[in-house]
Write an enzyme that holds these catalytic residues in place. Sequence first.
Site, short mmCIF file in Angstrom:
data_model
loop_
_atom_site.label_atom_id
_atom_site.label_comp_id
_atom_site.label_asym_id
_atom_site.label_seq_id
_atom_site.Cartn_x
_atom_site.Cartn_y
_atom_site.Cartn_z
N HIS A 58 27.44 40.50 34.23
CA HIS A 58 26.55 40.75 35.37
C HIS A 58 27.36 41.20 36.59
O HIS A 58 27.09 42.24 37.19
CB HIS A 58 25.76 39.47 35.68
CG HIS A 58 24.87 39.57 36.87
ND1 HIS A 58 23.52 39.78 36.77
CD2 HIS A 58 25.14 39.51 38.19
CE1 HIS A 58 23.00 39.85 37.99
NE2 HIS A 58 23.96 39.69 38.87
N GLU A 59 28.35 40.41 36.95
CA GLU A 59 29.15 40.75 38.14
C GLU A 59 29.90 42.05 37.93
O GLU A 59 30.09 42.83 38.87
CB GLU A 59 30.11 39.61 38.50
CG GLU A 59 29.45 38.29 38.84
CD GLU A 59 28.35 38.40 39.89
OE1 GLU A 59 28.42 39.30 40.74
OE2 GLU A 59 27.40 37.59 39.83
N HIS A 117 27.80 44.91 38.96
CA HIS A 117 27.88 45.20 40.40
C HIS A 117 29.17 45.98 40.70
O HIS A 117 29.17 46.92 41.50
CB HIS A 117 27.90 43.90 41.20
CG HIS A 117 26.58 43.18 41.27
ND1 HIS A 117 25.42 43.78 41.70
CD2 HIS A 117 26.24 41.89 40.98
CE1 HIS A 117 24.42 42.89 41.68
NE2 HIS A 117 24.90 41.75 41.24
N HIS A 166 28.84 49.51 39.69
CA HIS A 166 27.95 50.19 40.66
C HIS A 166 28.79 50.65 41.87
O HIS A 166 28.68 51.80 42.31
CB HIS A 166 26.87 49.19 41.09
CG HIS A 166 25.71 49.80 41.82
ND1 HIS A 166 24.71 49.04 42.37
CD2 HIS A 166 25.39 51.08 42.11
CE1 HIS A 166 23.82 49.83 42.95
NE2 HIS A 166 24.21 51.07 42.81
#
Length: 664
Positions: free
Chosen positions: A445-446, A449, A452
Amino acid sequence: MNDMTNPPGAAWSGPYGGLPPFDKARVADFKPTLEAAIAAELAAIDRIASDPAPATFDNTHAPLERALRDFDRAAAVYRTFSRTMSSPEYQAVEREMEPRLAALRDEVVQNARLFARIAAVHEGAEAAGLTPEQARLAWLRYTDFVRAGAGLDATAKNRLADINQRLAGLYTRFNQNVLADESKKVPLDDGTEVPNTRSSVEPFLASSQNRAHREKVWRAFVSRGDNGDEHDNKPFIAEIVRLRLERAKLLGYATHAHWRLERSMAKSPARALGLLEAVWKPALARVREEVADMQAVADREGAGITIEPWDYRYYAEKVRRQKYDLDDAEVKPYLQLDPLREAMFWVASELLGLTFTPVSGIPVYHPDVRVWEVKGDGGRHAGLFYFDPYAREGKVSGAWMNAYRGQERLDGEVTPIVSNNCNYIKPAPGEPVLISWNDAHTLFHEFGHAVHGLSSQVTYPSLAGTNVDRDYVEFPSQLLEHWLATPEVLNRYARHCRTDEPMPPELLEKIRRASRFNQGFETLEYLSSALVDMRLHLSDPPPQDVAAFERETLAELGMPSQLCMRHRLPHFGHLFSSDGYSAGYYSYLWADTLTADAFEAFTEAGGPYDRAVAKRLSEHVLSRGNTIDPEESYRAFRGRDPGIDALMRKRGFAPSPLGAGGHA
Ligand SMILES: [Zn+2]
């Protein structure tokens, strides 16, 4: 760039266009550095505001972007310490400087001459032939100022300031009341006591065989802030909601929810409500099945009870063990931190062509932090990735991503520098770090980011990477989680720490099935909270009696008696400890709807590693930052608007009668 405008700390030295100077970081220097940065920003803003030339994008927004960027650069090390290297010495600086940083933001927004120029550029955007990215920046900045009250007359501005100040005080009171009730342990008649916090109560409810104890603990937990005593939050909530409505109207919005959602992918409360309501019925149907499963277990055991809210987690756990037979201890030996980190790098390289190579000699704030150079297509330097994996004193718990420097090309190409931060227990030398399936999800998940931030391809710093709307920012991160469970990753990287065997297919199948377990309960306890939040912040006039409002709203929804809202209003910190997630609790489901729908774009094509779909994701979503309306960006990626069917499938609910493209 004029050197006079460069605050100390803004100019980073070293390779890759400069590095955060963690090696020179001394807490004693933070205050003078920030003070100089504040002075430099105010001076830059004064120059922009007093420019005699008519306002243009180039003489207003471009220098404003530079001023804000330089400030961020100078403050980057100070901000990093807040979550990763806090100490009593640091906290003293933080207590002194945070109010001054808040005052700086107010001073900028209240600069009437600056606002006049921002308004002029926004209004003349079309005539001036601004690029779409410039026009969006001009609009975002303009609405930022309007939303903060820059367009109001003096009387209204004063009232706004009073409201904000009163709200800040109420948020503090609200928080303190919740903390007070959470710090009261619940005494049981066997002499033990249970802390009244989620991390203690939920495992207790799942495991305690004493039904009377479960009921007592459950009642104390759901009554936090609602005991009619000196810590009762209901009167504060009524006042907060009243003041928020007044503020929204002062600023020209119908309700607080309209004000909050103007800057979101959903755009209007009606659309957010539409999604929540569409998921309600299928989730409710699933809850009825779950309750029937639990009742059957209770009946078989001859418990002679009807399932009540304090029984839900206890019997759900029994159902989980019977139906899925999954034990976390069985999974952990296959999940080692180092191979999983390599796995996420491998996914980024397969999907996006980003490669990660360890580099040494980069300044870090702690010896456990490691750094990788990231390269993109054709071997071009694409950025740096810092990884800070272990828990330690002074580091906040949980996991998060940070951007030390965003990508931009306002004055030449600037590459991003991002970090991922986790809290694993540091192993003895030579020992592997074994993590749970949940933690492995968080790791991916991190990293979503981070990717991104690393994929950003924009011109203006404030539009870069993860600087997007709240209901959109979790989309790339939740999406990347899906690659953990792909056979390509598990076969190669999830190998037993001693035998090096891959995870057996039966175990994998158990994990997959268990991921849909209890989804009715989890979805409905979330949805009821999100619906009450949105309806409360749409109420005009606002309710005097918030307890009655909550009760009546739940009755209208048909909330089943066997479960309770995840957060009842008297302790709903997302809504009342700041403006943060007020009228915004829907965001989690919004992002998950996009996530589920986007992953199916891959599975409908050639599978999770389909290059063409990945290219569209990179081109239309990951690289765009906030340069485009998120809805347009999603449509360009998917070829259509998102629908909720994929979410229904992901959670194991019946397909929605609305069909694809209905909501979200
Ligand atoms: Zn996240």
